[in-house]
Scaffold this motif. Structure first.
Motif, PDB file in Angstrom:
ATOM      1  N   ASP A 157      -3.582   1.579  -6.145  1.00 28.50           N
ATOM      2  CA  ASP A 157      -3.123   0.343  -5.495  1.00 28.50           C
ATOM      3  C   ASP A 157      -4.147  -0.773  -5.654  1.00 28.50           C
ATOM      4  OD1 ASP A 157      -0.795   1.548  -4.604  1.00 28.50           O
ATOM      5  OD2 ASP A 157      -1.585   1.977  -2.602  1.00 28.50           O
ATOM      6  N   THR A 168       0.849  -1.187   0.000  1.00 24.50           N
ATOM      7  CA  THR A 168       0.000   0.000   0.000  1.00 24.50           C
ATOM      8  C   THR A 168       0.889   1.243   0.000  1.00 24.50           C
ATOM      9  OG1 THR A 168      -1.718  -1.192   1.208  1.00 24.50           O
ATOM     10  CG2 THR A 168      -1.843   1.203   1.239  1.00 24.50           C
ATOM     11  N   SER A 169       0.507   2.233  -0.813  1.00 24.12           N
ATOM     12  CA  SER A 169       1.343   3.420  -1.023  1.00 24.12           C
ATOM     13  C   SER A 169       1.165   4.451   0.093  1.00 24.12           C
ATOM     14  CB  SER A 169       0.992   4.084  -2.359  1.00 24.12           C
ATOM     15  OG  SER A 169       1.234   3.217  -3.435  1.00 24.12           O
TER      16      SER A 169
END
Length: 460
Positions: A54, A34-35
């Motif tokens: 994502d 996850t960014s």
């Protein structure tokens, strides 16, 4: 071409996607990081667009991993709560997405005055703290983010649904983690709205898990029905089979959760009592149901203890696990000092005779006491649970399973590795095929039964 539904679990560390047939048989699985971005002052945040990307990348990876050509007919989105984004009147992002564990907003929430601070747990079912959306919104407003009567708030699973469909909806279990909801009425709490300058439409129209939020408008998944499945913990409970009105779910990850379903909305006094006992009281993903959530850092504690005794590699961990006995005598060789439910540290006292086996036994005994205390607190307000199910990586250890069974009555261990994504897929099936939840539950749980074992017969 095989029709499948997709369950998404948008997590803090990883985003997961599972593809299943409409009857629950798993076809493929994928996960991607996850960014998040670290700000110059060390804080963690991201954007709604980044998290939506994502989800799409993870879903595309799951489709690519399938051994056959598939068509995604429904998408259920579950995930982290509390973090979200402010939209302006044109639906554009105007705020960062602040990580749920970020401490921004704590000072602003406390500064709302003693009357508001005292009323907060009673209204919201949440303890005073920075985790919820309200303190983040107070911080945003104090730092230049415009919030007015045209603004809207979407929690992250809701924003992903919006990015896919163009439709804005609010799901009750996510809304109840914002600190904006009056749990007694299920409506927005006017006092909280006043503090951030928002109007009565700050949260969009309510849609429950399994209801269609909209359909994907473009791309490879165009036409797929999308539903917001809700907060990851209750969705995982559903995926693991804790679907009854008085069921208990024990999620055994780094942050352990004890989650109890209640077939009614609690009173103000019950909420205040539970919050005082360390238990959040909000809305379940099941309509008309409340959910009680107590958290511990058990997985973090166990990982640190295994590292301390040199058992953090699989072979040594398994050997330690095999040597553990439920009647192991620890005596006064080891003492694990009590810690609060949200503490990340424990204090150990060691005397002569303390070795790895004694330390592991004392750790499990300490965590068992914490679990029993949380369970007793829940039972003191809403009575005992009907059945219980545990899932998560730590249940792979026989010592952990047996220690839990000793303090949680009527416990079953689920072998499912991704109950959150699977629960989201269950709600995706409801949305895609307009099938009642009870019918979908029967299909999915019958499929899961082939891979699950009870506490007594599951091997290591």
């Amino acid at each position: 071409m095989t029709d499948v539904v997709a369950g998404i679990d948008l997590g803090t560390t990883d985003t997961k996607a599972v593809l299943t047939r409409p009857d629950g048989e798993q076809v493929a699985f994928a996960r991607r990081p996850t960014s998040w971005t670290t700000t110059t002052d060390g804080r963690l945040e991201t954007t709604g667009a980044a998290l939506a990307a994502d989800v799409l990348r993870t879903l595309e990876a799951a489709v690519a991993a399938a051994a056959e050509d598939v068509r995604v007919t429904g998408i259920g989105i579950a995930g982290l709560a509390e973090s979200g984004v402010v939209l302006d009147e044109r639906g554009r992002e105007t705020s960062p997405v602040i990580a749920w564990f970020d401490e921004r907003g704590q000072a602003e929430l406390t500064a709302q005055g003693p009357a508001f601070v005292a009323e907060f747990p009673r209204r919201t079912g949440l303890p005073l703290g920075a985790q919820w959306s309200l303190p983040k919104l107070l911080w945003m407003r104090a730092n230049g983010v415009l919030i007015d009567h045209a603004s809207r708030w979407l929690n992250m699973p809701e924003f992903v649904a919006y990015a896919l469909t163009g439709e804005r909806v609010s799901e009750p279990s996510l809304a109840s983690r914002t600190g904006l909801l009056d749990q007694a009425t299920g409506q927005l709490w006017p006092e909280a709205l006043d503090r951030i300058g928002a109007g009565p439409g700050f949260l969009p129209e309510t849609r429950t898990a399994g209801e269609v939020a909209g359909r994907v408008t473009e791309g490879a998944f165009a036409g797929a029905a999308v539903t917001v499945a809700g907060h990851d913990h209750p969705v995982a409970a559903i995926g693991a089979g804790a679907t009854g009105p008085e069921d208990l779910f024990n999620s055994c990850g780094t942050a352990e959760v004890l989650l109890r379903s209640v077939p009614r909305i609690l009173t103000d006094d019950e909420r205040a009592t539970l919050v005082g006992l360390g238990i959040d009281a909000g809305r379940h993903v099941l309509p008309g149901h409340g959910v009680l959530i107590g958290g511990m850092r058990s997985g973090l504690v166990m990982r640190r203890i295994l590292a301390l005794v040199g058992a953090d590699d699989p072979a040594r961990r398994d050997a330690l696990d095999r040597r553990w006995r439920p009647d192991a005598a620890v005596g006064d060789a080891v003492a694990v000092l009590p810690a609060g439910p949200h503490d990340n540290d424990v204090t150990l006292r060691l005397r002569d005779g303390a070795g790895p086996d004694q330390l592991w036994a004392a750790t499990l005994a300490h965590l068992g006491e914490q679990t029993a205390a949380l369970l007793a607190a829940v039972n003191s307000v809403v009575g005992p649970h009907r059945t219980a199910v545990a899932a998560g990586g730590w249940t792979r250890m026989a010592s952990v399973r047996q220690a839990k069974a000793a303090v949680i009555p009527r416990l079953r261990i689920s072998a499912l590795e991704q109950p959150g994504a699977r629960g989201a897929a269950m709600f995706a099936a409801c949305a895609a095929y307009d099938v009642p939840f009870d019918k979908v539950t029967r299909h999915f749980l019958d499929t899961a039964d082939a891979t699950e074992r009870t506490t007594d017969d599951r091997s290591t």
